[in-house]
Write a protein that holds these residues in place. Structure first.
Motif, PDB file in Angstrom:
ATOM      1  N   GLY A  35      -2.390   4.846  -6.019  1.00 10.50           N
ATOM      2  CA  GLY A  35      -3.181   4.710  -4.802  1.00 10.50           C
ATOM      3  C   GLY A  35      -3.269   6.016  -4.036  1.00 10.50           C
ATOM      4  N   ARG A  36      -4.167   6.047  -3.044  1.00 13.05           N
ATOM      5  CA  ARG A  36      -4.344   7.248  -2.228  1.00 13.05           C
ATOM      6  C   ARG A  36      -4.659   6.831  -0.799  1.00 13.05           C
ATOM      7  NH1 ARG A  36      -8.789  10.743  -1.268  1.00 13.05           N
ATOM      8  NH2 ARG A  36     -10.093   9.569  -2.731  1.00 13.05           N
ATOM      9  N   LEU A  37      -4.062   7.504   0.162  1.00 18.17           N
ATOM     10  CA  LEU A  37      -4.277   7.241   1.578  1.00 18.17           C
ATOM     11  C   LEU A  37      -5.050   8.382   2.227  1.00 18.17           C
ATOM     12  CD1 LEU A  37      -0.718   5.943   2.491  1.00 18.17           C
ATOM     13  CD2 LEU A  37      -2.828   4.618   2.789  1.00 18.17           C
ATOM     14  N   SER A  38      -5.887   8.027   3.203  1.00 11.00           N
ATOM     15  CA  SER A  38      -6.570   9.029   4.011  1.00 11.00           C
ATOM     16  C   SER A  38      -6.773   8.468   5.412  1.00 11.00           C
ATOM     17  CB  SER A  38      -7.919   9.419   3.395  1.00 11.00           C
ATOM     18  OG  SER A  38      -8.788   8.288   3.336  1.00 11.00           O
ATOM     19  N   ILE A  39      -7.059   9.331   6.350  1.00 12.73           N
ATOM     20  CA  ILE A  39      -7.365   8.914   7.717  1.00 12.73           C
ATOM     21  C   ILE A  39      -8.809   9.308   7.993  1.00 12.73           C
ATOM     22  CG2 ILE A  39      -6.747   9.055  10.142  1.00 12.73           C
ATOM     23  CD1 ILE A  39      -4.555   7.877   8.395  1.00 12.73           C
ATOM     24  N   GLU A  40      -9.636   8.319   8.318  1.00 14.69           N
ATOM     25  CA  GLU A  40     -11.057   8.553   8.560  1.00 14.69           C
ATOM     26  C   GLU A  40     -11.418   7.976   9.921  1.00 14.69           C
ATOM     27  OE1 GLU A  40     -13.307   7.189   5.169  1.00 14.69           O
ATOM     28  OE2 GLU A  40     -11.854   8.033   3.747  1.00 14.69           O
ATOM     29  N   ASP A  41     -11.804   8.865  10.833  1.00 16.04           N
ATOM     30  CA  ASP A  41     -12.100   8.463  12.218  1.00 16.04           C
ATOM     31  C   ASP A  41     -10.926   7.713  12.832  1.00 16.04           C
ATOM     32  OD1 ASP A  41     -14.688   9.559  12.109  1.00 16.04           O
ATOM     33  OD2 ASP A  41     -15.462   7.742  11.157  1.00 16.04           O
ATOM     34  N   GLY A  42      -9.713   8.165  12.495  1.00 11.49           N
ATOM     35  CA  GLY A  42      -8.508   7.575  13.047  1.00 11.49           C
ATOM     36  C   GLY A  42      -8.001   6.358  12.311  1.00 11.49           C
ATOM     37  N   GLU A  43      -8.819   5.802  11.395  1.00 20.33           N
ATOM     38  CA  GLU A  43      -8.452   4.577  10.687  1.00 20.33           C
ATOM     39  C   GLU A  43      -7.789   4.892   9.349  1.00 20.33           C
ATOM     40  OE1 GLU A  43     -10.523   0.379   9.162  1.00 20.33           O
ATOM     41  OE2 GLU A  43     -11.771   2.081   9.761  1.00 20.33           O
ATOM     42  N   ILE A  60       0.823  -1.203   0.000  1.00 21.61           N
ATOM     43  CA  ILE A  60       0.000   0.000   0.000  1.00 21.61           C
ATOM     44  C   ILE A  60       0.861   1.258   0.000  1.00 21.61           C
ATOM     45  CG2 ILE A  60      -1.529   1.368   1.508  1.00 21.61           C
ATOM     46  CD1 ILE A  60      -2.869  -1.280   2.313  1.00 21.61           C
ATOM     47  N   ALA A  61       1.975   1.213   0.730  1.00 32.43           N
ATOM     48  CA  ALA A  61       2.835   2.396   0.852  1.00 32.43           C
ATOM     49  C   ALA A  61       4.299   1.980   0.835  1.00 32.43           C
ATOM     50  CB  ALA A  61       2.522   3.156   2.143  1.00 32.43           C
ATOM     51  N   VAL A  62       5.137   2.878   0.349  1.00 31.07           N
ATOM     52  CA  VAL A  62       6.587   2.645   0.269  1.00 31.07           C
ATOM     53  C   VAL A  62       7.309   3.904   0.741  1.00 31.07           C
ATOM     54  CG1 VAL A  62       8.545   2.142  -1.234  1.00 31.07           C
ATOM     55  CG2 VAL A  62       6.350   1.029  -1.657  1.00 31.07           C
ATOM     56  N   LEU A  63       8.288   3.706   1.624  1.00 28.41           N
ATOM     57  CA  LEU A  63       9.154   4.809   2.070  1.00 28.41           C
ATOM     58  C   LEU A  63      10.436   4.771   1.251  1.00 28.41           C
ATOM     59  CD1 LEU A  63       9.732   7.122   4.085  1.00 28.41           C
ATOM     60  CD2 LEU A  63      10.713   5.406   5.615  1.00 28.41           C
TER      61      LEU A  63
END
Length: 418
Positions: free
Chosen positions: A271-279, A249-252
């Motif tokens: 891809g795209r990441l978000s934080i929703e209600d802490g998740e 999902i993610a790479v540093l």
């Protein structure tokens, strides 16, 4: 291989996926024939495989060490290996379905993750891009190919025209290191437990001059180990992923290790990441179609629409880099292997009241009324049944499990006492 698989009855193919050519040819043959294939632990017990077979009614069982008894006829494995038992009964999976992977197969009753052809290809391409994999790259199979991380190494290299060296040898074997050097392998993938093992083996990157990249996923790696191994090679990639997103999902990027310490990086390309209600929520073309618990589920289309609620807690910084801080779900990683803690509790219910919590790379099992020797025996049992080193289980005797007012186990109280 594709012709042989195409001639099987309707239904998924179950493959005991070893790190060998016959298994890879079977996987690629199923892909070519557009037949869904479940890649499973080849050493699943006959009982566990029988339960999966009952629920999913596969067209064939190929490459397993222990095959359950049953009424279907048998015929030769298209790869020339062990017999394939035919179970298909006319149920046709969805045409987009390509690969099935277990979520926690070591407990014997996993849900299967339904991956489409688009998801598998999209993640292979994005990983190849994020890790700069080109035709000259060569990677050994350091992880099982039925594990999403191990499979993604194969897929990302094949889609880039690169090379994979198939071996079931481990870091503990001198033959592995001879093979690594003989084929001039340029990269190596590992989970945190393997990096701990490499430290104990006194791994020295200078002894393997062709090896220029290391990748890490499968759980959090201690910061001091990240720093240590990043100093051994030109490129060290910290990654984050889930089977439900095909793999990663993610790479540093290596050049951000210093200023983004503790982060697992940005979303993979596409891809795209978000934080929703802490998740942590991920959106991308590599998200699974959904779970399957029965053969009927295999006929369903895409349930998630490219949106995956990961069950992880975390935060994004102003540059879009993700830091994972904990879990919402009772899924743990023990030496890189995903384990459902509720499944482990069910597995041990004949041992009396138990509760399972997790820490870094291990499970703590709280067992009522057990003495030291009984706790040690329970740890050995778990190691044998789940095929995970006994060091991944801390079994502790307790007079009485703490309970909430509802009568449920108070896991927070147990974790506070750990």
């Amino acid at each position: 291989m594709a012709e042989g698989i195409a001639g099987l009855p309707p239904g998924p193919v179950f493959r005991g996926m070893r790190n060998d050519l016959a298994s890879v040819l079977c996987y690629l043959g199923a892909w070519e024939a557009r037949r869904p294939i479940a890649l499973l632990d080849p050493n699943l017990s006959a009982e566990a495989l029988a339960e999966l077979t009952r629920r999913f009614r596969p067209a064939a069982l190929l490459g397993f060490t222990h095959v359950p008894d049953g009424p279907p006829p048998s015929r030769g494995d298209p790869a020339g290996g062990p017999l394939a038992s035919l179970w298909g009964d006319g149920l046709r999976p969805h045409p987009d379905l390509a690969v099935l992977l277990a979520t926690s197969g070591s407990t014997g009753s996993p849900k299967l993750v339904r991956l489409s052809r688009q998801a598998v290809l999209a993640n292979a391409v994005s990983i190849a891009s994020a890790l700069a994999i080109g035709p000259g790259e060569i990677a050994p199979t350091t992880l099982p190919l039925y594990y999403s991380y191990g499979l993604s190494v194969l897929n990302s290299h094949l889609v880039a025209g690169a090379t994979v060296v198939l071996t079931e040898n481990t870091f503990m074997m001198r033959s592995f290191w001879r093979l690594l050097d003989a084929h001039r392998c340029t990269s190596m993938a590992a989970v945190p437990y393997q990096y701990q093992m490499l430290r104990r083996l006194r791994f020295n990157g200078a002894e393997h001059p062709a090896l220029t990249a290391l990748t890490q996923a499968g759980g959090r790696l201690a910061p001091e180990l990240v720093k240590e191994f990043a100093g051994q090679v030109d490129r060290f990639y910290v990654m984050y992923g889930q089977t439900e997103a095909t793999a990663r999902i993610a790479v540093l990027p290596p050049e951000r290790l210093a200023d983004k310490a503790g982060s697992v990086g940005r979303a993979v390309p596409g891809g795209r990441l978000s934080i929703e209600d802490g998740e942590v929520v991920y959106r991308g073309p590599n998200v699974m179609m959904g779970y399957a618990e029965t053969a009927e589920d295999l006929a369903r289309g895409d349930d998630l629409g490219g949106v995956l609620r990961t069950g992880d807690l975390g935060w994004l910084d102003s540059d879009g880099f993700l830091t994972v801080t904990g879990r919402l779900k009772r899924i743990a990683k023990v030496y890189g292997v995903r384990v459902n803690m509720d499944d482990v509790e069910r597995l041990l219910r004949d041992s009396g009241p138990v509760a399972v919590t997790s820490g870094d790379d291990r499970l703590t099992v709280w067992a009522e009324g057990l003495d030291v020797s009984a706790c040690a025996a329970l740890a050995r049992r778990l190691a044998a049944e789940l095929r995970i080193h006994w060091g991944g289980f801390d079994v502790r005797g307790i007079d009485r499990l703490p309970l909430l007012a509802t009568g449920k186990v108070d896991y927070r109280a147990l974790e506070a006492g750990a």
